[in-house]
Design an enzyme around this catalytic site. Structure first.
Site, PDB file in Angstrom:
ATOM      1  N   GLU A   1      36.409  36.104  39.783  1.00  0.00           N
ATOM      2  CA  GLU A   1      34.903  37.347  40.092  1.00  0.00           C
ATOM      3  C   GLU A   1      35.003  37.541  41.534  1.00  0.00           C
ATOM      4  O   GLU A   1      33.866  38.649  41.598  1.00  0.00           O
ATOM      5  CB  GLU A   1      33.309  35.690  40.343  1.00  0.00           C
TER       6      GLU A   1
ATOM      7  N   CYS B   1      38.471  27.651  42.245  1.00  0.00           N
ATOM      8  CA  CYS B   1      38.395  27.215  43.452  1.00  0.00           C
ATOM      9  C   CYS B   1      37.496  25.802  44.017  1.00  0.00           C
ATOM     10  O   CYS B   1      38.363  25.034  43.411  1.00  0.00           O
ATOM     11  CB  CYS B   1      38.061  28.641  44.504  1.00  0.00           C
TER      12      CYS B   1
ATOM     13  N   HIS C   1      40.537  33.811  42.769  1.00  0.00           N
ATOM     14  CA  HIS C   1      38.779  33.983  42.481  1.00  0.00           C
ATOM     15  C   HIS C   1      38.887  35.143  41.573  1.00  0.00           C
ATOM     16  O   HIS C   1      38.285  36.904  42.076  1.00  0.00           O
ATOM     17  CB  HIS C   1      38.071  34.347  43.848  1.00  0.00           C
TER      18      HIS C   1
END
Lengths: 233, 81
Positions: A205, A86, A203
């Site tokens: 994660e 990002c 994302h």
């Protein structure tokens, strides 16, 4: 094996990345403040999401001048692994480590939702545990994720198989309706020529716990760890 | 000495903010607008001791390397005494 998560003023996904490396990859990981310059003990660094420097001027434009970024350039030239997520992707583009730029989403909205992305190549250190053509369900959260590049860059990215992720529908079809932000050719992530630097807007994660709706992001971090382990063996 | 730097999107780069602004001014009743492009404007004050040629080189470099992103933007620099 040791990972680092770089922290700029305004980073806000640094703890998520740290959590994934420590809990799911099960490896040592440090936070690296942006004023630090010694990356010699790390095998891979993650430039996390957030709003470094408040997105002043352009997203990622000011973070590029933080002392740690010179070290990240040298680190990447040594062949070690850099993952930008990002805002991290925006920073890598501004720093010239990845080609192209990320501009305002075509509909101007800040988009925060789960999307589908197709793995375009398993030939990177970040996707080698994934199946090429496989579809991941991963969230995006950005206002400037609209990937642009000139025709020459696009031709090079395609020729060298450097488009790593593209926005798609749940069946893996690349359509305009599945393009959340107007990115050229639905590009969601790319790698550099040497393939050791990857940037992506989604994302992974945030997609490592079933409780949070998807654990599809885990394999990206597993790939990263497998690559580092293989290099050390 | 003062430098003024104008940063504009390159032709062809989508400007959704400009489009939104155009839509709003059209709602105000201005119908004859064919396009709105949003840019950035910077004023940089330089110390009097700086030699003009050096100032021009320095500000041009700032515009090229910091204030604009050459992939998507152009810049123009003006000076006033």
């Amino acid at each position: 094996m040791k990972f680092g998560v770089i922290v700029f003023p305004g980073s806000n996904c640094d703890h998520d990345a740290y959590h994934v490396i420590s809990k799911h990859v099960g490896q040592p990981v440090d936070f690296i403040w942006h004023r630090e310059t010694d990356l010699s003990t790390y095998d891979a660094v993650i430039i996390p999401g957030g709003f470094s420097y408040g997105d002043y001027l352009r997203a990622g434009a000011l973070a590029r001048f933080s002392p740690v970024m010179n070290s990240v350039k040298k680190f990447s030239r040594s062949g070690r692994l850099v993952l930008g997520i990002c805002n991290g992707f925006q920073i890598l583009c501004e720093a010239g480590l990845l080609p192209g730029a990320l501009i305002r989403n075509r509909d101007l909205h800040f988009i925060c939702e789960h999307v589908y992305v197709r793995v375009e190549t398993s030939d990177t250190p970040f996707t080698n545990e994934l199946r090429g053509g496989g579809v991941l369900h991963i969230p995006i959260a950005h206002a400037e994720g609209n990937y642009v590049c000139d025709d020459l860059t696009l031709a090079e990215l395609k020729r060298d198989n450097r488009i790593v992720f593209r926005y798609c529908d749940k069946d893996g079809a690349i359509t305009d309706a599945a393009n959340p932000n107007g990115s050229r050719q639905n590009i969601a992530g790319i790698c550099n020529h040497e393939r050791n630097v990857v940037g992506l807007m989604p994302h992974p994660e945030r997609a490592c716990e079933d409780l949070l709706g998807s654990s599809d992001g885990r394999d990206i971090f597993r790939s990263l760890a497998a690559t580092v382990a293989a290099a050390a063996a | 000495m003062k430098a003024k730097v104008y940063v504009t999107l390159k032709p062809g780069v989508l400007d959704p903010q400009g489009k939104a602004i155009q839509h709003s001014v059209e709602l105000l009743g201005f119908g004859d607008i064919s396009d709105v492009r949003q840019g950035k404007y910077f004023e940089i004050a330089l110390n009097d001791a700086v030699v003009e040629a050096e100032a021009q080189a320095a500000v041009t470099r700032m515009a090229a390397e910091v204030l604009s992103n050459p992939i998507i933007e152009d810049y123009r620099v003006e000076f006033e005494a």
